[in-house]
Design an enzyme around this catalytic site. Sequence first.
Site, PDB file in Angstrom:
ATOM      1  N   CYS A  57       0.704  -1.266   0.096  1.00  0.00           N
ATOM      2  CA  CYS A  57       0.044  -0.143   0.071  1.00  0.00           C
ATOM      3  C   CYS A  57       0.653   1.303   0.024  1.00  0.00           C
ATOM      4  CB  CYS A  57      -0.890   0.129   1.247  1.00  0.00           C
ATOM      5  SG  CYS A  57      -1.727  -1.677   1.542  1.00  0.00           S
TER       6      CYS A  57
ATOM      7  N   HIS B  60      -4.317   7.372   6.388  1.00  0.00           N
ATOM      8  CA  HIS B  60      -4.247   5.998   5.528  1.00  0.00           C
ATOM      9  C   HIS B  60      -5.673   5.168   5.837  1.00  0.00           C
ATOM     10  CE1 HIS B  60      -2.747   2.587   3.717  1.00  0.00           C
ATOM     11  NE2 HIS B  60      -2.828   1.770   4.503  1.00  0.00           N
TER      12      HIS B  60
ATOM     13  N   HIS C 240     -10.028   1.077  -0.955  1.00  0.00           N
ATOM     14  CA  HIS C 240      -8.362   1.005  -1.020  1.00  0.00           C
ATOM     15  C   HIS C 240      -7.873   0.530  -2.181  1.00  0.00           C
ATOM     16  CE1 HIS C 240      -4.648   0.490   0.634  1.00  0.00           C
ATOM     17  NE2 HIS C 240      -4.572  -0.058   1.876  1.00  0.00           N
TER      18      HIS C 240
END
Length: 443
Positions: free
Chosen positions: A184, A309, A361
């Site tokens: 990520c 995040h 995401h």
Amino acid sequence: MTESVATVATAPPKGRDTGNACRLSRPGIVCPLGADHGLISSALFSASRGLRVSDDFSPGTPLSLGRVTARLVDDSDWPAPLRSRNNRLLATALEQLAPELEALKRQGIAPERIGVVLGTSTSGIGETEAAMDAQRAAVAQGTPSADSWPQSFEYRRQELGAPAECVAWLSGARGPIYTLSTACTSSAKALASARRLLASGQCDAVIAGGADSLCHMTVKGFMSLEAVSRKQSLPLGAERDGINLGEAAVLFVVTPERGGVQLTGVGESSDAHHISAPCPDGSGAEAAMRGALASAGRAPGEIDYINLHGTATPLNDAMESLAISRLFGTDADSDSGSDAGSDIDQPRSPAVSSTKALTGHTLGACGALEAAFCWLALEHGRLPPHATPREALDPALPALNIVYRDRPETPPLRVMSNGFAFGGNNISLVLERHTTDPESSAC
């Protein structure tokens, strides 16, 4: 990671900064909110989700997914190893950078001085999945296994280096060309790498960003980790139970020019706490944020906004909230006029929100995507609202200064974007809007 490094070195074109400036161009963005800055900004600043319910990648289990529905560049006449949805997403984002790339030509920048650094975690895995389905079907119908792969199958489509190679081929860049894959944090690290290439003098411009595309392996993999929510995600919510997945591509032209939006700070850490779970005390995340502040030469109280995040997993949101509260203080501290032992030196802790509830995401693309959202926030003087309703927030988490739509508009000057990935690899970026005044500070 693949890399091809040019050895040609020339003097920087006249008029370009030779110091530490690091300008991020207007980004090319393709995401579930759209492929046009107007559409994306409208959704971003109204907290409108771009998710749709589908079981295409999880048969029998409908999930909220952030799929790109915009028309993508046709790849039918491309070299076979480059044909993939991942690369079509990138090519569509690259089209939006045509004015910036043309400007590099007018400035006389040689292709050997233009690099490409991208982040991804999927590359062309989706195309391999389709080929495997066709292969299994052919074997089931009696075709010998050795002859059962589709003629169109090209293994190189799933190589992690393929995205950077594709953007280099499309753009004509011939400097350092490589792809990073750190889950990520991949595309945020690509921006950090671009900054280093400029600072070291290896490049006069870098096309940087990343892309990831939805595929069965990604969706089923995260489902096996019990990290996927069956409903719309709730970052910082009391009933948060996992992520929604999405896809996107984002590209910037990064140059050593002053003015505009500058990448002034980068902080990276690796706490190696666990293969997938973040360190519960948030120490790795805090180290990355502290590093970014130090790199930018800023105190915690000078940051106006943090793009979290904010994955909506129980562990991530808990540790990130804890780390931010230690470094920046909490909204309760601000209201009481006490800093509660934090480093905060302004009346109110920085505003925060998570935009993953809007796009899903996007994994390897999320660092660049959320840097682009920060770019839009600086450009428009607005902050992205948080999508989780106030009444649904988790009271057990530190009380952060969360952005909602009824918040008075205060244009941000300095923002931070956080990315925390598997294996405890963490990154924070600081972006600032600068004037073109040569006396203004740069990174």
